[in-house]
Scaffold this active site. Structure first.
Site, PDB file in Angstrom:
ATOM      1  N   ASP A   1       0.818  -1.212   0.000  1.00 29.26           N
ATOM      2  CA  ASP A   1       0.000   0.000   0.000  1.00 29.26           C
ATOM      3  C   ASP A   1       0.852   1.263   0.000  1.00 29.26           C
ATOM      4  O   ASP A   1       2.040   1.230   0.275  1.00 29.26           O
ATOM      5  CB  ASP A   1      -0.856   0.026   1.271  1.00 29.26           C
TER       6      ASP A   1
ATOM      7  N   LYS B   1      -3.536   3.428  -3.038  1.00 22.70           N
ATOM      8  CA  LYS B   1      -4.584   4.344  -3.482  1.00 22.70           C
ATOM      9  C   LYS B   1      -4.232   5.707  -2.916  1.00 22.70           C
ATOM     10  O   LYS B   1      -4.006   5.824  -1.719  1.00 22.70           O
ATOM     11  CB  LYS B   1      -5.938   3.922  -2.913  1.00 22.70           C
TER      12      LYS B   1
ATOM     13  N   ASP C   1      -1.783  -2.164  11.318  1.00 24.90           N
ATOM     14  CA  ASP C   1      -2.331  -3.514  11.468  1.00 24.90           C
ATOM     15  C   ASP C   1      -3.357  -3.740  10.350  1.00 24.90           C
ATOM     16  O   ASP C   1      -4.168  -2.851  10.077  1.00 24.90           O
ATOM     17  CB  ASP C   1      -3.018  -3.639  12.837  1.00 24.90           C
TER      18      ASP C   1
ATOM     19  N   MET D   1      -7.469   9.004   9.883  1.00 27.23           N
ATOM     20  CA  MET D   1      -7.954   9.782   8.728  1.00 27.23           C
ATOM     21  C   MET D   1      -8.676  11.049   9.205  1.00 27.23           C
ATOM     22  O   MET D   1      -9.836  11.308   8.881  1.00 27.23           O
ATOM     23  CB  MET D   1      -8.882   8.902   7.871  1.00 27.23           C
TER      24      MET D   1
HETATM   25  N1  SAH Z   1      -4.171  -0.153   9.067  1.00 32.77           N
HETATM   26  C1  SAH Z   1      -3.635   1.099   9.470  1.00 32.77           C
HETATM   27  C2  SAH Z   1      -4.607   2.228   9.251  1.00 32.77           C
HETATM   28  C3  SAH Z   1      -4.879   2.480   7.795  1.00 32.77           C
HETATM   29  S1  SAH Z   1      -5.960   3.822   7.528  1.00 32.77           S
HETATM   30  C4  SAH Z   1      -3.183   1.019  10.942  1.00 32.77           C
HETATM   31  O1  SAH Z   1      -3.516   0.054  11.631  1.00 32.77           O
HETATM   32  O2  SAH Z   1      -2.501   1.930  11.373  1.00 32.77           O
HETATM   33  C5  SAH Z   1      -4.824   5.120   7.190  1.00 32.77           C
HETATM   34  C6  SAH Z   1      -4.730   6.051   8.379  1.00 32.77           C
HETATM   35  O3  SAH Z   1      -3.893   5.472   9.356  1.00 32.77           O
HETATM   36  C7  SAH Z   1      -4.087   7.386   8.086  1.00 32.77           C
HETATM   37  O4  SAH Z   1      -5.004   8.317   7.525  1.00 32.77           O
HETATM   38  C8  SAH Z   1      -3.668   7.813   9.457  1.00 32.77           C
HETATM   39  O5  SAH Z   1      -4.756   8.267  10.205  1.00 32.77           O
HETATM   40  C9  SAH Z   1      -3.233   6.499  10.060  1.00 32.77           C
HETATM   41  N2  SAH Z   1      -1.770   6.290   9.907  1.00 32.77           N
HETATM   42  C10 SAH Z   1      -1.149   5.335   9.213  1.00 32.77           C
HETATM   43  N3  SAH Z   1       0.184   5.431   9.363  1.00 32.77           N
HETATM   44  C11 SAH Z   1       0.395   6.488  10.170  1.00 32.77           C
HETATM   45  C12 SAH Z   1       1.554   7.110  10.702  1.00 32.77           C
HETATM   46  N4  SAH Z   1       2.769   6.658  10.432  1.00 32.77           N
HETATM   47  N5  SAH Z   1       1.396   8.167  11.527  1.00 32.77           N
HETATM   48  C13 SAH Z   1       0.165   8.642  11.840  1.00 32.77           C
HETATM   49  N6  SAH Z   1      -0.957   8.100  11.341  1.00 32.77           N
HETATM   50  C14 SAH Z   1      -0.850   7.037  10.536  1.00 32.77           C
END
Ligand code: SAH
Length: 480
Positions: free
Chosen positions: A251, A273, A306, A386
């Site tokens: 991703d 995406k 995750d 998000m």
């Molecule tokens: N599966 C991911 C979440 C995916 S949705 C998880 O468990 O973290 C994508 C959102 O995850 C982003 O818009 C943001 O809110 C958060 N995110 C992912 N990586 C991040 C990071 N390094 N720092 C802060 N927010 C993060």
């Protein structure tokens, strides 16, 4: 090489440790990994060593018995804690003709102890001939990551079944059979804690004269959590899956450092995406992943954080089920927890907050806006993923739902990356803060709404009526 690398069989043989303090205890712990008899030569032992003697795992010998003890030894550790005494014991050992390792005296050592990766009976010894112990430890760490903790148990099982294989499996199939055990389904099952299943499959394959089940070549999709960024926040299991993968679908938010952990010749396919620009529709991702697995490839579907948290894993798993493809989930550190640790935020704190809610501040294109306040009430922290686009509207909705305007809010942008930024403010200022600072994705917003008084047992009366009504629904809505 100045030293010859070699494994010495010490089962039922004697190892002597001279000394009774902490240095001796360190060497004794190493010797205890083996099946050797241990003689501890010292007039006084520390608590740990005394306990070993009491349990019958080692025998104490007084200093008068030094020469006798050395005469029985395969080799000896000299660790009295006193440099002068060590040197004279080393001299006596040399006269007796026994090889020694003397603590902190490489010049007196016949033997040196390597850094060990221990998956008994699989043991990897790393030595640098004393030139770079720090490097040896770093290499050890890398190898520890490569080898799953249960590998030794699989090797031990293989050892126990070697005779059966020799008798029942035709010789021409031996190589393919063992390759299947150590590279195929049994190794994967063992690594993910399904030892009984693996042992049963191996025994059935032996009874079938080495015909291994065809599912071994049918492919598997691992939905792997890459964590929030920094590669060392990935799980060991995730790294193993990356190293076994033939193809990796990854991703947008997956850090390039994580991909570095994959095999060099693994195919990498970007299916990311961009917000608002969906290059790869979800159903296309589902199709290509299933097709790769059905073609017999080992597939990793690598997702940031995750896979089960806002990761669309459910849709992919459903598509894989429909295609008859086996799949598993390897968890990762989700963004909220990485962000909290980095910003030193305590999302649950005794007496203040007793819930951590993972919520989204954004819905799929075309869907209704998420209910920002469904879980908002005193005694909890909400981590909004998000969160950037709707920050202003979220803050207003929370205040309308009774959240005090001076609640603490924190936004962590790019957690676990070199360029992390952390912003702290009050709920009423959230929209302004996001605009002024130019906060951008990926970011997590924390809204902490503590109980006003000490004690987490129940929500206080001061919570708004709307908030208390919502609390009745709380159990069903842990992820909004
Ligand atoms: N599966 C991911 C979440 C995916 S949705 C998880 O468990 O973290 C994508 C959102 O995850 C982003 O818009 C943001 O809110 C958060 N995110 C992912 N990586 C991040 C990071 N390094 N720092 C802060 N927010 C993060």
């Amino acid at each position: 090489m100045k030293s010859f690398p070699m494994f010495i069989n010490v089962a039922d043989k004697t190892i002597v440790v001279v000394g009774g303090g902490e240095q001796a205890a360190q060497k004794t712990r190493l010797a205890l990994k083996t099946e050797a008899r241990l003689l501890l030569v010292a007039d006084a032992l520390d608590d740990e060593l005394r306990q070993l003697v009491a349990r019958g795992r080692a025998t104490q010998v007084s200093s008068d018995g030094l020469v006798d003890a050395l005469q029985q030894a395969r080799f000896a550790f000299v660790a009295t804690g006193c440099a002068g005494a060590d040197a004279s014991v080393a001299g006596i050992a040399r006269d007796v003709g026994v090889l020694v390792n003397v603590v902190d005296r490489p010049d007196l050592c016949d033997l040196t102890t390597p850094a060990l990766v221990d998956r008994d009976p699989v043991v990897i010894a790393i030595g640098t001939e004393g030139t770079a112990p720090v490097l040896a430890r770093q290499i050890k760490t890398r190898i520890e990551e490569l080898l799953e903790p249960k590998l030794g148990d699989l090797a031990a099982l293989a050892g126990r079944l070697r005779n059966a294989v020799a008798h029942k499996v035709p010789r021409a199939r031996h190589r393919a059979f063992w390759r299947w055990v150590f590279v195929g389904a049994p190794r994967r099952s063992f690594a993910s804690g399904r030892e009984t299943e693996a042992a049963r499959a191996i025994k059935e394959a032996i009874d079938a004269r080495g015909q291994v089940e065809q599912t071994a070549g049918k492919g598997l999709v691992s939905l792997v959590g890459a964590g929030p960024g920094a590669a060392d926040l990935m799980t060991l299991r995730g790294v193993q899956r990356l190293q076994e993968a033939d193809v990796i679908f990854y991703d947008r938010l997956v850090d390039p450092g994580v991909l570095e952990l994959a095999r060099r010749d693994a195919e990498r396919v970007y299916v990311g995406k961009k917000p608002g620009a969906h290059h790869w529709p979800q159903d296309r991702i589902n199709r290509v992943i299933a097709a790769a697995a059905l073609a017999g490839k080992r597939v990793v579907r690598l997702k940031c954080g995750d896979p089960l948290v806002f990761g669309r894993a459910a849709e992919e798993a459903e598509a894989l089920d429909a295609a008859g493809v086996e799949w598993e989930v390897v968890p990762g550190v989700t963004a909220a927890l990485a962000a909290a640790s980095q910003a030193k935020i305590f999302p649950t704190s005794r007496g203040k907050t007793q819930r951590l809610v993972l919520a989204t501040g954004h819905s799929a294109k075309g869907a209704a806006e998420p209910d920002f306040v469904a879980e908002a009430r005193p005694g909890g922290t909400i981590a909004y993923y998000m969160c950037v686009e709707n920050a202003d509207r979220m803050a207003r909705a929370l205040q309308s739902a009774g959240a005090p305007s001076d609640l603490l809010v924190q936004v962590v942008e790019n957690a676990a990356h070199a360029q992390t930024r952390v912003f702290t403010g009050r709920l009423s200022e959230l929209g302004q803060l996001v605009r002024d600072e130019g906060v951008s994705n990926p970011a997590v917003l924390f809204v902490e709404w503590p109980f006003p008084a000490a004690g987490c047992e129940r929500a206080p009366r001061s919570a708004s009526k709307a908030a208390s009504r919502r609390s009745d629904r709380a159990a069903e809505l842990s992820v909004v």
